[in-house]
Design a protein around this motif. Sequence first.
Motif, PDB file in Angstrom:
ATOM      1  N   CYS A  74      -3.743  15.342  -8.713  1.00  0.00           N
ATOM      2  CA  CYS A  74      -2.514  14.599  -8.988  1.00  0.00           C
ATOM      3  C   CYS A  74      -2.489  14.192 -10.466  1.00  0.00           C
ATOM      4  O   CYS A  74      -3.282  13.344 -10.886  1.00  0.00           O
ATOM      5  CB  CYS A  74      -2.449  13.360  -8.099  1.00  0.00           C
ATOM      6  SG  CYS A  74      -0.959  12.373  -8.326  1.00  0.00           S
TER       7      CYS A  74
ATOM      8  N   SER B  31       3.053  12.957  -9.335  1.00  0.00           N
ATOM      9  CA  SER B  31       2.997  11.491  -9.342  1.00  0.00           C
ATOM     10  C   SER B  31       4.298  10.871  -9.813  1.00  0.00           C
ATOM     11  O   SER B  31       4.575   9.700  -9.545  1.00  0.00           O
ATOM     12  CB  SER B  31       1.854  11.001 -10.236  1.00  0.00           C
ATOM     13  OG  SER B  31       2.048  11.431 -11.580  1.00  0.00           O
TER      14      SER B  31
ATOM     15  N   THR C  78       8.079   9.764 -10.037  1.00  0.00           N
ATOM     16  CA  THR C  78       9.047   9.423  -8.993  1.00  0.00           C
ATOM     17  C   THR C  78      10.450   9.923  -9.326  1.00  0.00           C
ATOM     18  O   THR C  78      11.286  10.042  -8.443  1.00  0.00           O
ATOM     19  CB  THR C  78       9.093   7.898  -8.796  1.00  0.00           C
ATOM     20  OG1 THR C  78       9.360   7.265 -10.062  1.00  0.00           O
ATOM     21  CG2 THR C  78       7.769   7.388  -8.263  1.00  0.00           C
TER      22      THR C  78
ATOM     23  N   THR D 103       7.780   3.652  -6.198  1.00  0.00           N
ATOM     24  CA  THR D 103       6.521   4.396  -6.232  1.00  0.00           C
ATOM     25  C   THR D 103       5.631   4.020  -5.053  1.00  0.00           C
ATOM     26  O   THR D 103       4.994   4.882  -4.433  1.00  0.00           O
ATOM     27  CB  THR D 103       5.771   4.118  -7.551  1.00  0.00           C
ATOM     28  OG1 THR D 103       6.620   4.448  -8.662  1.00  0.00           O
ATOM     29  CG2 THR D 103       4.501   4.955  -7.649  1.00  0.00           C
TER      30      THR D 103
ATOM     31  N   ARG E  94       6.835   5.634  -1.896  1.00  0.00           N
ATOM     32  CA  ARG E  94       6.619   7.083  -1.938  1.00  0.00           C
ATOM     33  C   ARG E  94       5.175   7.438  -1.611  1.00  0.00           C
ATOM     34  O   ARG E  94       4.908   8.357  -0.831  1.00  0.00           O
ATOM     35  CB  ARG E  94       6.993   7.608  -3.324  1.00  0.00           C
ATOM     36  CG  ARG E  94       6.777   9.105  -3.493  1.00  0.00           C
ATOM     37  CD  ARG E  94       7.315   9.589  -4.825  1.00  0.00           C
ATOM     38  NE  ARG E  94       7.141  11.014  -4.986  1.00  0.00           N
ATOM     39  CZ  ARG E  94       6.085  11.575  -5.547  1.00  0.00           C
ATOM     40  NH1 ARG E  94       5.095  10.816  -5.994  1.00  0.00           N
ATOM     41  NH2 ARG E  94       5.983  12.883  -5.664  1.00  0.00           N
ATOM     42  N   PHE E  95       4.212   6.710  -2.191  1.00  0.00           N
ATOM     43  CA  PHE E  95       2.810   7.073  -1.977  1.00  0.00           C
ATOM     44  C   PHE E  95       2.286   6.606  -0.626  1.00  0.00           C
ATOM     45  O   PHE E  95       1.357   7.216  -0.085  1.00  0.00           O
ATOM     46  CB  PHE E  95       1.944   6.564  -3.124  1.00  0.00           C
ATOM     47  CG  PHE E  95       1.927   7.492  -4.291  1.00  0.00           C
ATOM     48  CD1 PHE E  95       1.148   8.634  -4.271  1.00  0.00           C
ATOM     49  CD2 PHE E  95       2.736   7.271  -5.395  1.00  0.00           C
ATOM     50  CE1 PHE E  95       1.148   9.532  -5.330  1.00  0.00           C
ATOM     51  CE2 PHE E  95       2.753   8.150  -6.450  1.00  0.00           C
ATOM     52  CZ  PHE E  95       1.954   9.285  -6.420  1.00  0.00           C
TER      53      PHE E  95
ATOM     54  N   LEU F 248       3.210   9.618   1.235  1.00  0.00           N
ATOM     55  CA  LEU F 248       2.438  10.800   0.866  1.00  0.00           C
ATOM     56  C   LEU F 248       0.988  10.714   1.334  1.00  0.00           C
ATOM     57  O   LEU F 248       0.401  11.721   1.744  1.00  0.00           O
ATOM     58  CB  LEU F 248       2.487  11.004  -0.655  1.00  0.00           C
ATOM     59  CG  LEU F 248       3.838  11.448  -1.221  1.00  0.00           C
ATOM     60  CD1 LEU F 248       3.799  11.488  -2.743  1.00  0.00           C
ATOM     61  CD2 LEU F 248       4.227  12.821  -0.667  1.00  0.00           C
ATOM     62  N   PHE F 249       0.385   9.530   1.263  1.00  0.00           N
ATOM     63  CA  PHE F 249      -0.992   9.379   1.733  1.00  0.00           C
ATOM     64  C   PHE F 249      -1.080   9.757   3.213  1.00  0.00           C
ATOM     65  O   PHE F 249      -2.037  10.401   3.646  1.00  0.00           O
ATOM     66  CB  PHE F 249      -1.482   7.942   1.533  1.00  0.00           C
ATOM     67  CG  PHE F 249      -1.865   7.629   0.113  1.00  0.00           C
ATOM     68  CD1 PHE F 249      -2.399   8.594  -0.714  1.00  0.00           C
ATOM     69  CD2 PHE F 249      -1.704   6.344  -0.393  1.00  0.00           C
ATOM     70  CE1 PHE F 249      -2.754   8.316  -2.018  1.00  0.00           C
ATOM     71  CE2 PHE F 249      -2.063   6.049  -1.693  1.00  0.00           C
ATOM     72  CZ  PHE F 249      -2.587   7.039  -2.516  1.00  0.00           C
TER      73      PHE F 249
ATOM     74  N   PHE G 172      -8.913   8.110  -2.673  1.00  0.00           N
ATOM     75  CA  PHE G 172      -8.160   8.305  -3.917  1.00  0.00           C
ATOM     76  C   PHE G 172      -9.083   8.013  -5.091  1.00  0.00           C
ATOM     77  O   PHE G 172      -9.665   6.934  -5.176  1.00  0.00           O
ATOM     78  CB  PHE G 172      -6.936   7.390  -3.952  1.00  0.00           C
ATOM     79  CG  PHE G 172      -6.242   7.323  -5.283  1.00  0.00           C
ATOM     80  CD1 PHE G 172      -5.864   8.485  -5.938  1.00  0.00           C
ATOM     81  CD2 PHE G 172      -5.963   6.102  -5.892  1.00  0.00           C
ATOM     82  CE1 PHE G 172      -5.228   8.433  -7.178  1.00  0.00           C
ATOM     83  CE2 PHE G 172      -5.325   6.039  -7.121  1.00  0.00           C
ATOM     84  CZ  PHE G 172      -4.957   7.204  -7.763  1.00  0.00           C
TER      85      PHE G 172
ATOM     86  N   MET H  47      -0.637   2.922  -6.977  1.00  0.00           N
ATOM     87  CA  MET H  47      -1.229   3.868  -6.032  1.00  0.00           C
ATOM     88  C   MET H  47      -2.412   3.245  -5.304  1.00  0.00           C
ATOM     89  O   MET H  47      -2.606   3.474  -4.101  1.00  0.00           O
ATOM     90  CB  MET H  47      -1.651   5.138  -6.775  1.00  0.00           C
ATOM     91  CG  MET H  47      -0.477   5.946  -7.288  1.00  0.00           C
ATOM     92  SD  MET H  47      -0.975   7.411  -8.240  1.00  0.00           S
ATOM     93  CE  MET H  47      -1.714   8.413  -6.956  1.00  0.00           C
TER      94      MET H  47
ATOM     95  N   ALA I 235      -0.992   1.033  -2.698  1.00  0.00           N
ATOM     96  CA  ALA I 235      -0.501   1.845  -1.585  1.00  0.00           C
ATOM     97  C   ALA I 235      -1.667   2.318  -0.717  1.00  0.00           C
ATOM     98  O   ALA I 235      -1.563   2.359   0.516  1.00  0.00           O
ATOM     99  CB  ALA I 235       0.284   3.043  -2.110  1.00  0.00           C
TER     100      ALA I 235
END
Length: 218
Positions: A90, A112, A114, A171, A174-175, A178-179, A187, A200, A203
Amino acid sequence: EDTAELLEVAQCYFGSQGILWWGHSFHGKRQPLVSLQARVRSQLSTVGERLLDRVALHRLKRQSGRPPSILVDAKLDTLAEGLAHRVLLCPLERGFSIRWRLLKQGRTYLPSATWGVGGQAKKNYRRLWRLLREEDALRADFLHQGVHLWPWVQRELGRYILEVFPRVAHTLDRFIELFDQHAIKLFICRNDRKELEKTMIHAAKLTGVSSWVVQHGI
């Protein structure tokens, strides 16, 4: 110069005391053509990044088999050499070159960026900021030794509420998605100070994903 914090606060003091002030920048002015070239290069780079991110997402959707479990900062790709089948890279910085290099090597990545914040989120934060600015008690809280600091605080606080908060919230959502979507369990990044990395990591905490910060590239 009138952009440094010390001078911005000094302007608040001058204004409260009725003192005239004059600002002068010693930086040479950039030629219009140079400024235009820089803006054009920046815009082209952004367009290129968006296109490559779309290609990367398309490749991710086409991948089959067991999804990766480790999300790694693309600058730490050497850590992933022995675990390539379990690692998803990423890029955590803006830039066309790193994305192009990864795709050229046949490696996909998780974007990464957005690329914009939802309109509703912006409206909500604009409404919040409008209400806060109308609070007389809030402005009064920033009166220090007879100096009214609200003009400076308003500029900084407004930037956070109107720009930073909506971006971070977008953000974060979104993560979190995605995770879960890519079955990420770990991570790995290079720092926990920048806005994107902080978001992140948060998240990851909310989704039960572990985070590992490899400081200074060690």
